[in-house]
Enzyme design. Structure first.
Site, mmCIF file in Angstrom:
data_model
loop_
_atom_site.group_PDB
_atom_site.id
_atom_site.type_symbol
_atom_site.label_atom_id
_atom_site.label_comp_id
_atom_site.label_asym_id
_atom_site.label_seq_id
_atom_site.Cartn_x
_atom_site.Cartn_y
_atom_site.Cartn_z
ATOM 1 N N ARG A 218 1.384 -1.126 -0.207
ATOM 2 C CA ARG A 218 -0.525 -0.221 0.342
ATOM 3 C C ARG A 218 0.974 1.113 -0.019
ATOM 4 N NH1 ARG A 218 -4.641 -1.854 0.946
ATOM 5 N NH2 ARG A 218 -5.734 -3.789 2.593
ATOM 6 N N THR A 246 -6.112 1.479 -6.455
ATOM 7 C CA THR A 246 -5.272 1.075 -7.584
ATOM 8 C C THR A 246 -5.570 1.060 -8.734
ATOM 9 O OG1 THR A 246 -4.140 -1.445 -6.741
ATOM 10 C CG2 THR A 246 -3.904 -1.027 -8.503
ATOM 11 N N ASP A 274 -13.837 -7.096 -1.487
ATOM 12 C CA ASP A 274 -14.564 -5.845 -0.808
ATOM 13 C C ASP A 274 -15.970 -6.775 -2.197
ATOM 14 O OD1 ASP A 274 -13.216 -6.290 1.544
ATOM 15 O OD2 ASP A 274 -12.727 -4.485 1.146
ATOM 16 N N MET A 317 -14.278 -9.652 6.065
ATOM 17 C CA MET A 317 -14.051 -9.030 5.382
ATOM 18 C C MET A 317 -15.142 -7.656 4.456
ATOM 19 S SD MET A 317 -10.068 -8.551 4.442
ATOM 20 C CE MET A 317 -9.096 -9.131 4.796
ATOM 21 N N GLY A 318 -14.509 -6.564 4.571
ATOM 22 C CA GLY A 318 -15.361 -5.247 3.581
ATOM 23 C C GLY A 318 -15.630 -4.362 4.637
ATOM 24 N N ARG A 319 -14.658 -3.791 4.280
ATOM 25 C CA ARG A 319 -14.375 -2.276 4.960
ATOM 26 C C ARG A 319 -15.220 -1.143 4.751
ATOM 27 N NH1 ARG A 319 -9.635 -0.786 2.064
ATOM 28 N NH2 ARG A 319 -7.513 -1.227 3.393
ATOM 29 N N GLU A 373 -16.783 -5.952 8.961
ATOM 30 C CA GLU A 373 -15.280 -5.536 9.494
ATOM 31 C C GLU A 373 -15.363 -4.439 9.474
ATOM 32 O OE1 GLU A 373 -12.402 -5.330 6.092
ATOM 33 O OE2 GLU A 373 -11.543 -4.932 8.343
HETATM 34 N N1 LIG Z 1 -6.149 8.375 -5.262
HETATM 35 C C1 LIG Z 1 -4.704 7.765 -5.664
HETATM 36 N N2 LIG Z 1 -4.338 8.332 -6.336
HETATM 37 C C2 LIG Z 1 -3.340 7.254 -6.320
HETATM 38 N N3 LIG Z 1 -2.798 6.365 -5.785
HETATM 39 C C3 LIG Z 1 -3.724 6.061 -4.935
HETATM 40 C C4 LIG Z 1 -5.070 6.731 -5.077
HETATM 41 N N4 LIG Z 1 -5.418 5.998 -3.354
HETATM 42 C C5 LIG Z 1 -3.933 4.996 -4.153
HETATM 43 N N5 LIG Z 1 -3.823 4.389 -4.825
HETATM 44 C C6 LIG Z 1 -2.396 3.775 -4.861
HETATM 45 O O1 LIG Z 1 -3.399 2.383 -4.810
HETATM 46 C C7 LIG Z 1 -1.614 1.448 -4.101
HETATM 47 C C8 LIG Z 1 -3.316 0.440 -3.521
HETATM 48 O O2 LIG Z 1 -3.742 1.544 -3.054
HETATM 49 P P1 LIG Z 1 -4.872 0.801 -1.746
HETATM 50 O O3 LIG Z 1 -3.808 0.068 -0.314
HETATM 51 O O4 LIG Z 1 -5.636 1.474 -0.822
HETATM 52 O O5 LIG Z 1 -5.015 -0.415 -2.501
HETATM 53 P P2 LIG Z 1 -6.523 -1.017 -2.727
HETATM 54 O O6 LIG Z 1 -6.116 -0.592 -4.208
HETATM 55 O O7 LIG Z 1 -7.728 -0.259 -3.057
HETATM 56 O O8 LIG Z 1 -7.081 -2.424 -3.099
HETATM 57 P P3 LIG Z 1 -7.706 -3.301 -1.617
HETATM 58 O O9 LIG Z 1 -9.094 -3.601 -2.048
HETATM 59 O O10 LIG Z 1 -6.950 -4.032 -0.745
HETATM 60 O O11 LIG Z 1 -7.993 -1.744 -0.022
HETATM 61 C C9 LIG Z 1 -1.072 2.083 -3.183
HETATM 62 O O12 LIG Z 1 -0.431 1.815 -3.720
HETATM 63 C C10 LIG Z 1 -2.023 4.059 -3.068
HETATM 64 O O13 LIG Z 1 -0.709 4.352 -2.997
HETATM 65 O O1 LIG Z 2 -4.841 -5.390 6.775
HETATM 66 P P1 LIG Z 2 -4.555 -4.991 5.186
HETATM 67 O O2 LIG Z 2 -3.436 -5.780 4.065
HETATM 68 O O3 LIG Z 2 -4.974 -3.641 5.432
HETATM 69 O O4 LIG Z 2 -5.688 -5.318 4.783
HETATM 70 C C1 LIG Z 2 -7.244 -5.001 5.352
HETATM 71 C C2 LIG Z 2 -8.533 -4.639 4.229
HETATM 72 O O5 LIG Z 2 -7.997 -5.121 2.785
HETATM 73 C C3 LIG Z 2 -9.652 -5.382 2.740
HETATM 74 O O6 LIG Z 2 -9.906 -6.975 2.808
HETATM 75 C C4 LIG Z 2 -9.178 -5.323 1.283
HETATM 76 O O7 LIG Z 2 -8.506 -5.271 0.245
HETATM 77 C C5 LIG Z 2 -10.351 -5.047 3.196
HETATM 78 O O8 LIG Z 2 -11.280 -5.846 3.698
HETATM 79 C C6 LIG Z 2 -9.632 -4.387 4.726
HETATM 80 O O9 LIG Z 2 -9.397 -3.920 5.595
HETATM 81 MG MG LIG Z 3 -9.518 -0.009 -1.350
#
Ligand SMILES: Nc1ncnc2c1ncn2[C@@H]1O[C@H](COP(=O)(O)OP(=O)(O)OP(=O)(O)O)[C@@H](O)[C@H]1O
Ligand SMILES: O=P(O)(O)OC[C@H]1O[C@](O)(CO)[C@@H](O)[C@@H]1O
Ligand SMILES: [Mg+2]
Length: 534
Positions: A218, A246, A274, A317-319, A373
């Site tokens: 992240r 992402t 999620d 899970m499920g933010r 969650e």
């Molecule tokens: N608004 C944004 N603009 C640019 N990059 C972003 C933004 N939000 C998140 N990112 C980048 O995307 C990557 C993943 O983001 P994040 O940790 O929120 O996971 P995600 O892709 O939403 O997956 P998950 O479903 O697990 O949360 C990180 O490297 C983060 O820096």
């Molecule tokens: O512990 P981590 O890697 O931050 O991930 C937890 C979060 O990731 C998710 O599984 C989304 O990928 C959410 O449901 C949960 O809150």
């Molecule tokens: Mg996300």
């Protein structure tokens, strides 16, 4: 189709005009997909279309909208030729592949689009459509010139390795592409880690493992450094697998690539356990997660039925989106109460959770509760008097453990205050669920996603996320994926089905229902047969 508007309004950029000409059958075109048939012709070509191309090298590209008869709208995805003129095209190597050339209509027609809404009335406008995914007759890359890379970002999800495997194999087996790099450790890996070469042999077995062989992270999204790295390494196809954050990151990478005028296709593959990504039917790994959640619910049920006033509590899970909890509950039939972030609930008083638990224990002698969650977080902060809003490296709010909190509240209420014997067993299987390999249906789904992404990039499309819309794979512009979150709509049919399956209270007043319906568009949801919710 009638008109196209893309990019900001104003004069037509010469590059864009030439690109458009090339792409749609102008002097430079060598018979690419867009020029193959008369019906593919440029919207200005006298077949009832008109086109207003305003796409240039603007850093902030505007949506590419094509409108047509009876309220038809195509929300198209960007194409390399939108900003790079005179791009040569080549016959798709699949046309010489016996396996594929035998398939009737294997190539997608340029005009094929996928409707976002399939439940219609006789006077409904045709509505929004997306470009149908699939192999095109002409491609914009020669196989030997492709240097692809794959990166996985965000949390884990079953199926990540299957998507990686299928991109590598799809590129190699379908298009003869040999050069595929794996970026280690998420976005920041572009500039802070080594890359690794990915071959069909090397990825052969990875779909049998959970997690991602590339690693993930992240935070660490430095767009300039990422695009510098793409440029320095000569990468021209970028496959980005990740969730909502992402895909937002992928959108800004695409913008920077476009601003620099690079011939680089940026393709997003949506990953989120999620299921919080909009437009697409569902995300990969979701089915596997629901299936695995069943095991935890079964265990909770066994425990609950074996003790006096047994309560099995399972946190899933499920933010912000309670899809896993909702589907696991519907699938299980052992769950008496499902609590999700979208549906506020309360503990004390008439119609509250404690009253329902009391009733259920009296009726059945046991009960099972599933809680997402993100449910009840406001109540939790209030009760813990904590206003601390911690966030992870990507800026996602860090949640408090609602499972532990609610377990304690139930114990306090029944054991201490009511002096009742209860036996509460709390199971938190969240990371065990996230870490499993994908199941059979997700494996098939991941394969289709990967192949669709590969076909799209080879055909020169860019700045898109791929995914099924009403069962048909489509290329969806990033802005549509990023504009909102997919949530369970508690005034929608699926939630009503859950309520009638568990018979739990809705915890809602009429006022809440009116509030919840306000301005709420039916989202894309799974397995429903309502308006947008199949
Ligand atoms: N608004 C944004 N603009 C640019 N990059 C972003 C933004 N939000 C998140 N990112 C980048 O995307 C990557 C993943 O983001 P994040 O940790 O929120 O996971 P995600 O892709 O939403 O997956 P998950 O479903 O697990 O949360 C990180 O490297 C983060 O820096
Ligand atoms: O512990 P981590 O890697 O931050 O991930 C937890 C979060 O990731 C998710 O599984 C989304 O990928 C959410 O449901 C949960 O809150
Ligand atoms: Mg996300």
């Amino acid at each position: 189709m009638r008109s196209v508007s893309a990019g900001v309004g104003g004069a037509i950029a010469p590059a864009a005009a030439a690109a458009f000409k090339s792409r749609h059958g102008g002097a430079e075109a060598d018979g690419g997909d867009h020029a193959l048939k008369k019906k593919f012709a440029c919207p200005n070509s006298g077949n009832g279309f008109s086109k207003l191309p305003t796409m240039g090298l603007e850093s902030n590209s505007k949506p590419k909208i094509v409108t047509g008869e009876f309220g038809y709208t195509l929300e198209d995805v960007p194409h390399l030729s939108d900003y790079i003129p005179h791009l040569p095209t080549y016959p798709n190597p699949l046309q010489d592949n016996l396996a594929y050339s035998a398939v009737r209509q294997y190539f997608v027609d340029y005009d094929d689009t996928v409707a976002q809404k399939v439940v219609v009335h006789k006077d409904t406008a045709r509505g929004v459509h997306f470009r149908r995914a699939g192999p095109c007759q002409r491609v914009y890359f020669e196989s030997d010139d492709v240097h692809a890379c794959i990166v996985t970002c965000g949390g884990l999800c079953p199926g990540l390795n299957t998507v990686i495997r299928e991109i590598v194999c799809g590129l190699n087996y379908m298009y003869g592409v040999k050069s595929v790099l794996g970026i280690d450790g998420g976005y920041r890996g572009f500039y802070s880690k080594n890359t690794r070469s990915l071959t069909p042999k090397g990825v052969n077995d990875i779909h049998k493992r959970g997690g991602t062989v590339l690693g993930t992270s992240r935070g660490g999204h430095d767009t300039k450094k990422i695009v510098d790295s793409i440029q320095d390494r000569g990468i021209n196809q970028v496959y980005i697998i990740g969730g909502d954050g992402t895909q937002k990151g992928a959108a800004v990478i695409f913008e920077e690539v476009r601003r620099r005028g690079l011939k680089v296709s940026v393709a997003g593959i949506p990953k989120t356990i999620d299921n919080d990504i909009p437009v697409i039917d569902k995300s990969f790994g979701f089915d596997s997660a629901v299936e695995e959640a069943e095991r935890a619910i079964n265990a909770a049920h066994v425990e609950a039925t074996s003790f006096e006033n047994g309560i099995g509590l399972v946190k899933l899970m499920g933010r912000y989106s309670g899809f896993i909890a909702m589907y696991a509950t519907l699938a299980s039939r052992d769950v008496d109460c499902c609590l999700i972030p979208e549906s506020p609930f309360y503990l004390e008083g008439p119609g509250g959770l404690f009253e329902y638990i009391d009733k259920r224990l009296k009726e059945h002698g046991h009960m099972v509760i599933v809680i997402a969650e993100g449910a009840g977080q406001e109540m939790l902060s209030e009760s813990l008097r904590s206003t601390a809003q911690q966030a992870d490296a990507s800026g996602n709010k860090l949640l408090q453990d609602v499972g532990l909190w609610i377990s304690q509240r139930i114990k306090d209420h029944f054991s201490k205050e009511r002096k009742m014997t209860i036996n509460l067993k709390y199971i938190d299987p969240t990371y065990m669920i996230r870490a499993i390999p994908s199941n059979a249906s997700d494996n098939v789904y991941c394969t289709l996603l990967a192949q669709s992404a590969v076909h799209g990039a080879m055909a020169g499309y860019t700045g898109f996320t791929v995914g099924p819309v009403n069962g048909r794979h489509a290329y969806i512009p990033f802005h549509r994926i990023n504009e909102k979150q997919n949530n369970v709509v508690i005034t929608d049919r699926m939630w009503a089905r859950l309520l009638s399956s568990t018979n739990q209270p809705s915890f809602l007043s009429t006022k809440d229902i009116i509030e919840a319906s306000k301005g709420e568009e039916p989202p894309t949801a799974l397995l429903d047969d309502g308006e947008e919710t199949k």
